[in-house]
Design a protein around this motif. Structure first.
Motif, PDB file in Angstrom:
ATOM      1  N   LEU A 193       0.582  11.257  -0.720  1.00 58.57           N
ATOM      2  CA  LEU A 193       1.537  10.808  -1.728  1.00 58.57           C
ATOM      3  C   LEU A 193       0.790  10.288  -2.944  1.00 58.57           C
ATOM      4  N   ASP A 194       1.311  10.597  -4.133  1.00 58.73           N
ATOM      5  CA  ASP A 194       0.815  10.029  -5.383  1.00 58.73           C
ATOM      6  C   ASP A 194       1.991   9.413  -6.137  1.00 58.73           C
ATOM      7  N   ILE A 195       1.877   8.136  -6.451  1.00 59.46           N
ATOM      8  CA  ILE A 195       2.891   7.441  -7.245  1.00 59.46           C
ATOM      9  C   ILE A 195       2.321   7.229  -8.636  1.00 59.46           C
ATOM     10  N   ARG A 196       3.074   7.616  -9.653  1.00 55.64           N
ATOM     11  CA  ARG A 196       2.581   7.640 -11.027  1.00 55.64           C
ATOM     12  C   ARG A 196       2.946   6.359 -11.785  1.00 55.64           C
ATOM     13  N   ARG A 197       2.112   6.046 -12.745  1.00 54.45           N
ATOM     14  CA  ARG A 197       2.359   4.853 -13.570  1.00 54.45           C
ATOM     15  C   ARG A 197       3.711   4.992 -14.279  1.00 54.45           C
ATOM     16  N   GLY A 198       4.485   3.910 -14.251  1.00 53.99           N
ATOM     17  CA  GLY A 198       5.779   3.888 -14.943  1.00 53.99           C
ATOM     18  C   GLY A 198       6.959   4.272 -14.081  1.00 53.99           C
ATOM     19  N   GLU A 199       6.710   4.696 -12.838  1.00 47.33           N
ATOM     20  CA  GLU A 199       7.811   5.082 -11.967  1.00 47.33           C
ATOM     21  C   GLU A 199       8.482   3.873 -11.327  1.00 47.33           C
ATOM     22  N   ILE A 200       9.729   4.062 -10.927  1.00 49.10           N
ATOM     23  CA  ILE A 200      10.345   3.237  -9.891  1.00 49.10           C
ATOM     24  C   ILE A 200      10.430   4.149  -8.678  1.00 49.10           C
ATOM     25  N   PHE A 201       9.599   3.906  -7.703  1.00 49.38           N
ATOM     26  CA  PHE A 201       9.476   4.808  -6.560  1.00 49.38           C
ATOM     27  C   PHE A 201      10.068   4.151  -5.327  1.00 49.38           C
ATOM     28  N   GLY A 202      10.894   4.900  -4.567  1.00 52.75           N
ATOM     29  CA  GLY A 202      11.572   4.354  -3.408  1.00 52.75           C
ATOM     30  C   GLY A 202      11.070   4.897  -2.087  1.00 52.75           C
ATOM     31  N   PHE A 203      10.860   4.007  -1.123  1.00 43.39           N
ATOM     32  CA  PHE A 203      10.574   4.383   0.263  1.00 43.39           C
ATOM     33  C   PHE A 203      11.890   4.267   1.043  1.00 43.39           C
ATOM     34  N   ILE A 204      12.341   5.376   1.624  1.00 43.84           N
ATOM     35  CA  ILE A 204      13.607   5.393   2.354  1.00 43.84           C
ATOM     36  C   ILE A 204      13.347   5.867   3.772  1.00 43.84           C
ATOM     37  N   GLY A 205      13.944   5.185   4.732  1.00 45.92           N
ATOM     38  CA  GLY A 205      13.796   5.595   6.118  1.00 45.92           C
ATOM     39  C   GLY A 205      14.418   4.566   7.031  1.00 45.92           C
ATOM     40  N   PRO A 206      14.718   4.935   8.263  1.00 46.03           N
ATOM     41  CA  PRO A 206      15.305   3.983   9.212  1.00 46.03           C
ATOM     42  C   PRO A 206      14.298   2.922   9.624  1.00 46.03           C
ATOM     43  N   ASP A 207      14.773   1.899  10.325  1.00 45.80           N
ATOM     44  CA  ASP A 207      13.870   0.864  10.846  1.00 45.80           C
ATOM     45  C   ASP A 207      12.796   1.515  11.709  1.00 45.80           C
ATOM     46  N   GLY A 208      11.559   1.075  11.513  1.00 46.63           N
ATOM     47  CA  GLY A 208      10.459   1.626  12.286  1.00 46.63           C
ATOM     48  C   GLY A 208       9.910   2.929  11.762  1.00 46.63           C
ATOM     49  N   ALA A 209      10.362   3.348  10.583  1.00 41.27           N
ATOM     50  CA  ALA A 209       9.906   4.631  10.035  1.00 41.27           C
ATOM     51  C   ALA A 209       8.470   4.578   9.544  1.00 41.27           C
ATOM     52  N   GLY A 210       7.996   3.378   9.152  1.00 34.08           N
ATOM     53  CA  GLY A 210       6.640   3.249   8.629  1.00 34.08           C
ATOM     54  C   GLY A 210       6.579   2.705   7.210  1.00 34.08           C
ATOM     55  N   LYS A 211       7.731   2.283   6.667  1.00 38.69           N
ATOM     56  CA  LYS A 211       7.775   1.828   5.280  1.00 38.69           C
ATOM     57  C   LYS A 211       6.909   0.583   5.053  1.00 38.69           C
ATOM     58  N   THR A 212       7.053  -0.407   5.934  1.00 38.75           N
ATOM     59  CA  THR A 212       6.274  -1.637   5.772  1.00 38.75           C
ATOM     60  C   THR A 212       4.787  -1.374   5.981  1.00 38.75           C
ATOM     61  N   THR A 213       4.457  -0.472   6.885  1.00 41.90           N
ATOM     62  CA  THR A 213       3.049  -0.107   7.082  1.00 41.90           C
ATOM     63  C   THR A 213       2.468   0.478   5.796  1.00 41.90           C
ATOM     64  N   MET A 214       3.237   1.318   5.092  1.00 41.42           N
ATOM     65  CA  MET A 214       2.763   1.877   3.824  1.00 41.42           C
ATOM     66  C   MET A 214       2.549   0.775   2.797  1.00 41.42           C
ATOM     67  N   MET A 215       3.457  -0.207   2.758  1.00 47.61           N
ATOM     68  CA  MET A 215       3.308  -1.327   1.831  1.00 47.61           C
ATOM     69  C   MET A 215       2.052  -2.131   2.151  1.00 47.61           C
ATOM     70  N   ARG A 216       1.887  -2.467   3.416  1.00 52.29           N
ATOM     71  CA  ARG A 216       0.749  -3.299   3.824  1.00 52.29           C
ATOM     72  C   ARG A 216      -0.572  -2.562   3.603  1.00 52.29           C
ATOM     73  N   MET A 217      -0.564  -1.255   3.813  1.00 52.38           N
ATOM     74  CA  MET A 217      -1.770  -0.473   3.559  1.00 52.38           C
ATOM     75  C   MET A 217      -2.084  -0.443   2.067  1.00 52.38           C
ATOM     76  N   ALA A 218      -1.060  -0.315   1.236  1.00 50.20           N
ATOM     77  CA  ALA A 218      -1.271  -0.277  -0.211  1.00 50.20           C
ATOM     78  C   ALA A 218      -1.946  -1.543  -0.711  1.00 50.20           C
ATOM     79  N   LEU A 219      -1.616  -2.670  -0.100  1.00 46.61           N
ATOM     80  CA  LEU A 219      -2.140  -3.956  -0.543  1.00 46.61           C
ATOM     81  C   LEU A 219      -3.467  -4.325   0.123  1.00 46.61           C
ATOM     82  N   GLY A 220      -3.958  -3.464   1.019  1.00 46.85           N
ATOM     83  CA  GLY A 220      -5.219  -3.739   1.680  1.00 46.85           C
ATOM     84  C   GLY A 220      -5.100  -4.730   2.823  1.00 46.85           C
ATOM     85  N   ILE A 221      -3.880  -5.032   3.243  1.00 46.53           N
ATOM     86  CA  ILE A 221      -3.685  -5.929   4.381  1.00 46.53           C
ATOM     87  C   ILE A 221      -4.134  -5.232   5.663  1.00 46.53           C
TER      88      ILE A 221
END
Length: 305
Positions: free
Chosen positions: A27-55
């Motif tokens: 995935l590539d998210i571009r500068r200036g976007e409002i980008f949405g992560f959509i999926g059911p509980d447990g899909a992996g959305k929070t994991t993507m967030m935590r990975m993005a922040l280096g947690i």
């Protein structure tokens, strides 16, 4: 909006024991976007967030924030609003701001100046002496947003920020996000609400750690492979009547209406008519409708792979 990538995942995977939270995500998210992560509980959305922040780090592949593999270092130019309100309830709005400002390493005078600007923007400057625990749900999320914006970030990540917030407060919160986005802030948000997903420039559908599709609303809907019939009826058990019949791929209730997913409109009409006749019920009107994001969400959430 430029094509510069501000957040990227390259074949990124992450497992927790035997559970695979992310599977070869690109995935590539571009500068200036409002980008949405959509999926059911447990899909992996929070994991993507935590990975993005280096947690957390990927087990395989890579993730870059603002062009850097060292995402913890890049985090100095990023803001984050977590899913759960995690500020100090027995401290005032301003005390929370001062605490987080000190954690960012900012001088007290700089924090005060930035706090007045941000709290005024989000409508909380008049409540700066109120305990955080006495704020309404919407005001708490505005405070979390203010904290996320305290270091003047280039990218802001929000993990289901309006869950449990009333509809009016959700609209106000999104109006603020749009204002900051128009001023150049890149926003990445996960949301369970399809009306919020509609507001995103692009979005992805994620399930079981795998990206199923990425695009604008129009692009996503254009790739939906089925047709839909709308069926409004007060009869009970209609879903069970239709399940497994020819050309009925799925049946989902939206309010008082059923959305009948079909691979053949005429064949589905005949199957529906036969089902109602067998149960001695009057056949309601059927209408061919276009798919929406909710239909795609239900379809993607039901996929095993």
């Amino acid at each position: 909006m430029t094509t510069e990538s501000v957040l990227s995942y390259k074949n990124a995977s992450k497992s927790y024991g035997a559970a695979q939270a992310l599977r070869n995500v690109d995935l590539d998210i571009r500068r200036g976007e409002i980008f949405g992560f959509i999926g059911p509980d447990g899909a992996g959305k929070t994991t993507m967030m935590r990975m993005a922040l280096g947690i957390i780090n990927p087990d395989g592949g890579e993730c870059r924030l603002l062009g850097q593999l060292n995402r913890r270092r890049a985090r100095a130019r990023a803001g984050y609003v977590p899913q759960l309100f995690s500020l100090y309830q027995n401290m005032s709005v301003m005390e929370n701001i001062n605490l987080f400002g000190s954690l960012y390493g900012k001088a007290a005078a700089e924090v005060t100046e930035r706090a007045e600007f941000i709290l005024s923007r989000v409508g909380l400057w008049g409540f700066r002496d109120r305990f955080a625990g006495r704020l309404s749900g919407g005001m708490k999320q505005k405070l979390a947003l203010a904290i996320g914006l305290l270091n003047t970030p280039e990218i802001l990540l929000l993990d289901e920020p309006t869950t449990g917030v009333d509809p009016v407060a959700r609209r106000e919160f999104w109006a603020l996000l749009y204002q900051f986005n128009h001023e150049g802030l890149t926003i990445v948000v996960s949301t369970p609400y399809m009306d919020e997903a509609e507001l995103c420039t692009r979005k992805l559908f994620l399930n079981r750690g795998k990206i199923l599709d990425v695009g604008t609303t129009a692009e996503l809907i254009s790739r939906y492979e089925y047709r839909l019939l709308s069926l409004e009826t007060a009869a009970k058990g209609v879903g069970a009547w239709l399940r497994g019949r020819p050309h009925i791929v799925d049946e989902n209730m939206f309010g008082s209406k059923y959305h009948i997913v079909t691979d053949d409109l005429q064949g589905a009409r005949e199957s529906i008519a036969a089902a109602f006749a067998e149960h001695g019920a009057a056949l309601p009107p059927m209408r061919d409708i276009g798919a929406g994001l909710e239909d795609l969400f239900v379809s993607f959430a039901g996929r095993e792979d």
